[in-house]
Design a protein around this motif. Structure first.
Motif, mmCIF file in Angstrom:
data_model
loop_
_atom_site.group_PDB
_atom_site.id
_atom_site.type_symbol
_atom_site.label_atom_id
_atom_site.label_comp_id
_atom_site.label_asym_id
_atom_site.label_seq_id
_atom_site.Cartn_x
_atom_site.Cartn_y
_atom_site.Cartn_z
ATOM 1 N N TYR A 226 1.258 -1.115 -0.593
ATOM 2 C CA TYR A 226 -0.328 -0.378 -0.252
ATOM 3 C C TYR A 226 0.985 1.552 -0.068
ATOM 4 O O TYR A 226 0.633 2.676 -0.622
ATOM 5 N N ARG A 227 2.238 0.682 0.224
ATOM 6 C CA ARG A 227 2.801 2.643 0.490
ATOM 7 C C ARG A 227 3.624 2.756 -0.783
ATOM 8 O O ARG A 227 3.743 3.884 -1.147
ATOM 9 N N TYR A 228 4.030 1.226 -1.210
ATOM 10 C CA TYR A 228 4.274 0.742 -3.157
ATOM 11 C C TYR A 228 2.889 1.713 -4.466
ATOM 12 O O TYR A 228 3.022 3.004 -4.642
ATOM 13 N N LEU A 229 1.974 1.930 -3.240
ATOM 14 C CA LEU A 229 0.368 2.438 -4.676
ATOM 15 C C LEU A 229 0.997 3.567 -4.204
ATOM 16 O O LEU A 229 0.503 4.647 -4.889
ATOM 17 N N GLY A 230 0.656 4.259 -2.678
ATOM 18 C CA GLY A 230 0.546 5.515 -2.422
ATOM 19 C C GLY A 230 2.210 6.826 -3.090
ATOM 20 O O GLY A 230 2.230 7.704 -3.109
ATOM 21 N N ASN A 231 3.099 5.875 -3.092
ATOM 22 C CA ASN A 231 4.532 6.194 -3.803
ATOM 23 C C ASN A 231 3.913 6.851 -5.576
ATOM 24 O O ASN A 231 4.909 7.736 -5.463
ATOM 25 N N LEU A 232 3.548 5.295 -6.125
ATOM 26 C CA LEU A 232 3.267 6.597 -7.538
ATOM 27 C C LEU A 232 1.941 7.311 -7.438
ATOM 28 O O LEU A 232 2.270 7.806 -8.453
ATOM 29 N N LEU A 233 1.448 6.993 -7.015
ATOM 30 C CA LEU A 233 0.201 8.496 -6.341
ATOM 31 C C LEU A 233 1.004 10.078 -6.570
ATOM 32 O O LEU A 233 0.823 10.705 -6.626
ATOM 33 N N THR A 234 1.952 9.744 -5.074
ATOM 34 C CA THR A 234 2.884 11.152 -5.388
ATOM 35 C C THR A 234 3.758 11.241 -6.282
ATOM 36 O O THR A 234 4.494 11.806 -6.211
ATOM 37 N N ALA A 235 4.137 10.561 -6.934
ATOM 38 C CA ALA A 235 5.402 10.349 -7.848
ATOM 39 C C ALA A 235 4.793 11.800 -9.071
ATOM 40 O O ALA A 235 3.431 12.168 -9.338
ATOM 41 N N THR A 236 6.392 12.100 -9.425
ATOM 42 C CA THR A 236 5.408 13.751 -9.671
ATOM 43 C C THR A 236 5.775 13.906 -11.443
ATOM 44 O O THR A 236 5.434 15.382 -11.804
ATOM 45 N N SER A 237 5.940 12.819 -11.524
ATOM 46 C CA SER A 237 6.318 13.126 -13.622
ATOM 47 C C SER A 237 5.727 11.043 -13.746
ATOM 48 O O SER A 237 5.696 10.552 -12.552
ATOM 49 N N SER A 239 7.202 9.305 -15.198
ATOM 50 C CA SER A 239 8.535 9.126 -16.167
ATOM 51 C C SER A 239 8.470 8.227 -14.772
ATOM 52 O O SER A 239 9.516 6.805 -14.334
ATOM 53 N N GLU A 240 8.844 9.140 -13.291
ATOM 54 C CA GLU A 240 9.320 8.683 -11.805
ATOM 55 C C GLU A 240 7.582 7.478 -11.555
ATOM 56 O O GLU A 240 8.467 6.499 -11.186
ATOM 57 N N ALA A 241 7.326 8.128 -11.899
ATOM 58 C CA ALA A 241 6.433 7.336 -11.228
ATOM 59 C C ALA A 241 6.199 5.285 -12.295
ATOM 60 O O ALA A 241 6.735 3.853 -11.895
ATOM 61 N N ALA A 242 6.652 5.128 -13.349
ATOM 62 C CA ALA A 242 6.806 4.241 -14.541
ATOM 63 C C ALA A 242 8.576 3.126 -13.429
ATOM 64 O O ALA A 242 7.960 2.536 -13.827
ATOM 65 N N ILE A 244 9.445 3.551 -10.058
ATOM 66 C CA ILE A 244 8.917 3.045 -9.257
ATOM 67 C C ILE A 244 8.203 2.029 -9.415
ATOM 68 O O ILE A 244 8.315 1.097 -8.515
ATOM 69 N N MET A 245 7.163 1.824 -10.624
ATOM 70 C CA MET A 245 6.620 0.094 -10.677
ATOM 71 C C MET A 245 7.688 -0.441 -11.471
ATOM 72 O O MET A 245 7.258 -1.767 -10.892
ATOM 73 N N TYR A 246 8.964 0.086 -11.991
ATOM 74 C CA TYR A 246 9.552 -0.909 -13.014
ATOM 75 C C TYR A 246 10.563 -1.660 -11.608
ATOM 76 O O TYR A 246 10.714 -2.880 -11.367
ATOM 77 N N MET A 247 11.068 -0.878 -10.917
ATOM 78 C CA MET A 247 11.755 -1.452 -9.646
ATOM 79 C C MET A 247 11.046 -2.376 -8.970
ATOM 80 O O MET A 247 11.316 -3.456 -7.781
ATOM 81 N N LEU A 256 1.198 1.620 -17.678
ATOM 82 C CA LEU A 256 0.848 2.722 -16.098
ATOM 83 C C LEU A 256 0.174 3.699 -16.846
ATOM 84 O O LEU A 256 -0.172 4.188 -17.774
ATOM 85 N N GLU A 257 -0.320 4.095 -15.804
ATOM 86 C CA GLU A 257 -1.926 4.686 -15.336
ATOM 87 C C GLU A 257 -0.874 6.498 -14.146
ATOM 88 O O GLU A 257 -0.867 6.185 -13.480
ATOM 89 N N TYR A 258 -1.036 7.263 -15.139
ATOM 90 C CA TYR A 258 -0.478 8.670 -14.263
ATOM 91 C C TYR A 258 -1.170 10.149 -14.918
ATOM 92 O O TYR A 258 -1.181 10.633 -15.876
ATOM 93 N N ASN A 259 -2.077 10.953 -14.055
ATOM 94 C CA ASN A 259 -2.369 11.776 -14.715
ATOM 95 C C ASN A 259 -3.452 11.701 -15.165
ATOM 96 O O ASN A 259 -3.892 12.398 -15.866
#
Length: 832
Positions: A226-237, A239-242, A244-247, A256-259
């Motif tokens: 659930y922290r990982y899902l939160g990190n995806l939510l607060t990613a600033t771009s 690319s950053e979300a991608a 995080i998801m890759y790691m 992926l879905e962002y913004n």
């Protein structure tokens, strides 16, 4: 599959104070039980922070026990616990002086925690606390707890301690996500380190922290996810979300879905192997060995970012919600949500459109302006395979109203199942126990008020202006709500014929009855103005509701029947609920579709219908007149018409919520009344049953719908009126059709003339032979009007005054001196 017990057996979790009585020894008995059994929470850590109170909604006149928690500055928040669905909202909030900007602090938190989880609800905070977390509740996702944060900051500064990390753990919905991102920035500006956590989003239900606690899904491994899902939510771009998801997943390509946009991530493993100094084929095993990036390789996210590409596939977020199929036509659709930052729409997309970008792209553009798909076919296949795999299927109907298959009433935004109303959910279907169902029909639109307490103060006024006939019509109308069930008992449900001169009040009566069913500004439809396809669609689009046919049998200025493709005798099979039309199914076989008739028929026009005896025996008949109309009566009718739809529609709601009781009363009464009609001389079995059915519905109206406002005397006189109606119907069928009576009147008139002889038989034959063309020619010359010969030929076969023998019989004419003419032959009546 995992199902919550509360969803299956909701009755066990609705009326807590009825089971757990409040006493001096246990003042919080129901509140304790609700928290412990209904929410799965341990009350030990929050004992003393809440109390059991009582809430009364004065508008509805209903009450419930509540669980109330005290908030800073004299405010409180409370949850309604006894059948909360009865109320417009399930919780109440009272703000104290300047309460906004504060939070509810869990009483068992450590004094100076190193990490604080901030949730929306108190129950969520309590659930997380039971798993070793220090928690607070902001009560609402829109309430930024600024004052509480400053107080906390001063406390830590005073103790010279490092400020705690704030974990913003709001709900996984649009509001929760938007405020999480906003508040992370605001709190960071205050000097707090902020991260987020998100409960998972699952299509079958919206989960919160309390739900996850009850499902045993708040272990340390779960919380890490659930922290990982939160990190995806607060990613600033993106690319950053991608990254995080890759790691987290170690996949080299994915979407992926962002913004509120859909993106595609592609990793260049050759370039990455060069960055980290390993062979290309060793990249995967190396990354799997990296368990803590901060300790092993802090540069890895930057390496991944520099060695990958993130491209936009669609400027919207796509989500498959469920699969739906029309079993009759073998058509199917995927029901999908298309969401952007501006809003979301839900729509259907076919399998054919999903499988081809060239068809998918225009479909998106047609349902949401400006939404483009720019990805490739392979990328669309991967996204939709992931979205639709193991997708749930929602059952469908192709009509509005009662479904015998599901045992439920399915309307536009409301359903009624086993005496309970259910609102349509966010995904546009009804959850009825373990059944998920929706209607594919868009019309008619019914607006039913299922929330307010029924108010039938209009009944005395209605009864004053409409009298017993109005009660009979309303009882039949009530019966239409149960036409399918009644046909299951008696194999038939009667038609109704409402006749009256212009201005007699037919239209306003019908419009008011429709408003009782939640339909505004509607009287019915005219079959003489509609195509045959439109007519039968009208008949197939509703179930357990009336279908009103208005002015369907017009006559022209000469009294002749106007041309229409619609014949009343076509409706005979509808009396028993059988199909009245078949059509071919669009497939490669010889299949046909013959939908059963599920509704009831009301005929409203100025003159009685012209139909066969078989059709007339299926009808209840009432004639309205202008006799007795007054200005006072008009004002009352005007007042009835001004009653809001929210009030009138409670009639239908109360009726179908009491389905079981009404059908039980009907079964008990209909056999009694049927036997009574036969003993009273109404021996025509169909006429006796028709009127007995409506008499039984008068009792249902009196006992289960208008109970408390309709008097015993009003019910009694309405049933007496039904006896008179049955007698009149029998008498009507004992006589000839009015047009046949007119025919014989003209015949006798012409026969009495000195220069006219219409009977081609000699007087001693005791038979009548009429040459119809000659008869019509002479009648016209004498100024007599007759229906068209085609219509007259059909009706003359049922002649009673002079019994029909045969048609087109060669007769040696006594009129034309033994010349042979073809005649219609009748047996001369005794009265002649």
């Amino acid at each position: 599959m995992e199902v919550h017990v509360r969803d299956l057996f909701s009755d066990l979790f609705t009326d807590w104070s009825a089971t757990y009585k409040q006493t001096d020894v246990s003042p919080n008995a129901a509140a304790d039980a609700y928290l412990n059994e209904g929410r799965g929470l341990s009350i030990k850590s929050i004992k003393g922070s809440y109390s059991q109170e009582q809430y009364t909604n004065r508008e509805l006149g209903i009450s419930s026990a509540t669980v109330r928690f005290q908030l800073p500055n004299g405010g409180w928040w409370e949850r309604i616990i006894d059948k909360a669905d009865r109320f417009p909202r399930k919780a109440n909030l009272k703000y104290g002086y300047d309460l906004k900007g504060y939070w509810w602090w869990h009483p068992a938190n450590t004094q100076l925690p190193t990490e604080i989880w901030i949730t929306e609800g108190i129950f969520d905070a309590t659930a997380l606390h039971e798993h070793g977390l220090d928690t607070v509740s902001s009560i609402s996702c829109s309430n930024f707890p600024e004052h509480s944060l400053y107080e906390l900051k001063n406390k830590y500064n005073k103790e010279k301690r490092t400020l705690p990390t704030l974990v913003w753990a709001y709900d996984n919905d649009k509001a929760g996500k938007d405020y999480t991102k906003k508040f992370v920035k605001l709190a960071a500006n205050m000097g707090f380190e902020c991260v987020a956590a998100q409960p998972p989003y699952e299509k079958h239900r919206k989960l919160d922290w309390n739900d996850l606690h009850e499902m045993g899904r708040l272990t340390s491994e779960h919380l890490e996810h659930y922290r990982y899902l939160g990190n995806l939510l607060t990613a600033t771009s993106a690319s950053e979300a991608a990254v995080i998801m890759y790691m987290h997943t170690k996949r080299t390509s994915f979407y992926l879905e962002y913004n509120y946009r859909t993106w595609w991530f592609e990793l260049d493993t050759k370039a990455l192997s060069t960055c980290i100094g390993v062979e290309k084929h060793q990249v995967g095993s190396y990354l799997e060995s990296v368990s803590d990036l901060t300790d092993v390789d802090e540069q890895m996210p930057e390496f991944v970012k520099s060695c990958s590409t993130v491209t936009e596939l669609c400027n919207a977020k796509l989500e498959a919600l469920y699969f739906q199929r029309n079993e009759i036509t073998d058509e199917s659709w995927y029901f999908m949500r298309v969401a952007t930052a501006k809003g979301a729409v839900t729509t259907t997309i076919t399998g054919d459109q999903l499988s081809s970008p060239s068809k998918f792209k225009p479909r998106l553009l047609s349902v949401y302006a400006g939404v483009f798909w720019t990805g490739a076919a392979g990328q669309l296949d991967i996204i939709m395979r992931h979205q639709t795999e193991a997708l749930k299927e929602v059952k469908t109907t192709d009509f509005i109203g009662y479904s015998k298959e599901f045992g439920a009433y399915i309307f536009n935004d409301t359903a009624v199942h086993k005496g309970k109303s259910v609102a349509i959910n966010e995904q546009d279907y009804f959850k009825l126990g373990r059944l998920e169902v929706k209607s594919l029909a868009n019309s008619p639109t019914m607006h039913l008020n299922t929330k307010d307490k029924p108010n039938f103060d209009w009944w005395p006024k209605f009864n004053k202006v409409r009298g017993d006939y109005g009660t009979v019509v309303m009882a039949w109308w009530l019966g239409t709500y149960f036409a399918e069930q009644i046909r299951g008992i008696d194999r038939s449900f009667p038609f109704f014929e409402l006749v009256g001169q212009a201005g007699a009040g037919k239209s306003r009566l019908l419009e008011f009855l429709w408003r009782l069913s939640g339909r505004e500004d509607y009287e019915g439809f005219d079959p003489s103005k509609a195509t045959s396809v439109a007519i039968y669609r009208e008949f197939a689009q509703v179930s357990n509701m009336p279908i009103a046919l208005i002015e369907g049998d017009r006559n022209d200025e000469d009294g002749k029947k106007s041309y229409s493709k619609f014949e009343w005798d076509q409706l005979k099979d509808a009396f028993n609920g059988r199909s009245i039309r078949s059509r071919g199914v669009k497939n490669n076989g010889n299949d046909t579709y013959s939908p059963p008739f599920r509704a009831a028929i009301m005929i409203s026009q100025n003159e009685p219908i012209q139909a066969s005896e078989a059709m007339l025996t299926r009808l209840l008949h009432i004639r309205l007149t202008r006799e007795g109309q007054t200005l006072e009566g008009k004002y009352i009718v005007d007042e009835l018409d001004r009653i809001p739809l929210e009030v009138t529609s409670q009639f239908m709601v109360k009726a179908i919520l009491n389905e079981e009781a009404i059908l039980q009363t009907y079964k008990e009464k209909v056999r009694i009344y049927e036997a009574f009609y036969h003993s009273a001389g109404i021996t025509h079995t169909r006429i006796a049953l028709n009127h007995a059915q409506v008499a039984a519905m008068v009792d249902c109206l009196h006992l289960h719908v208008l109970d408390g406002v309709m008097t015993d005397e009003q019910a009694k006189t309405a049933k007496s009126t039904l006896i008179t109606m049955a007698e009149q119907r029998v008498a009507r069928l004992s006589n000839d059709h009015p047009l046949v009576e007119q025919f014989w009147e003209i015949y006798e008139y012409l026969e009495s003339s000195a220069d006219c002889n219409m009977n081609h038989y000699a007087a001693d034959k005791k038979k009548i032979a009429i040459n119809l063309p000659a008869f019509y020619k002479i009648a016209q010359s004498e100024g007599q009007r007759l229906p068209e010969q085609t219509e007259m030929k059909r009706l003359l076969k049922s002649s009673r005054k002079h019994k029909f023998i045969d048609s087109n019989v060669p007769v040696s004419s006594a009129v034309y001196k033994s010349k042979t003419v073809k005649c219609w032959v009748f047996e001369e009546g005794l009265e002649s």
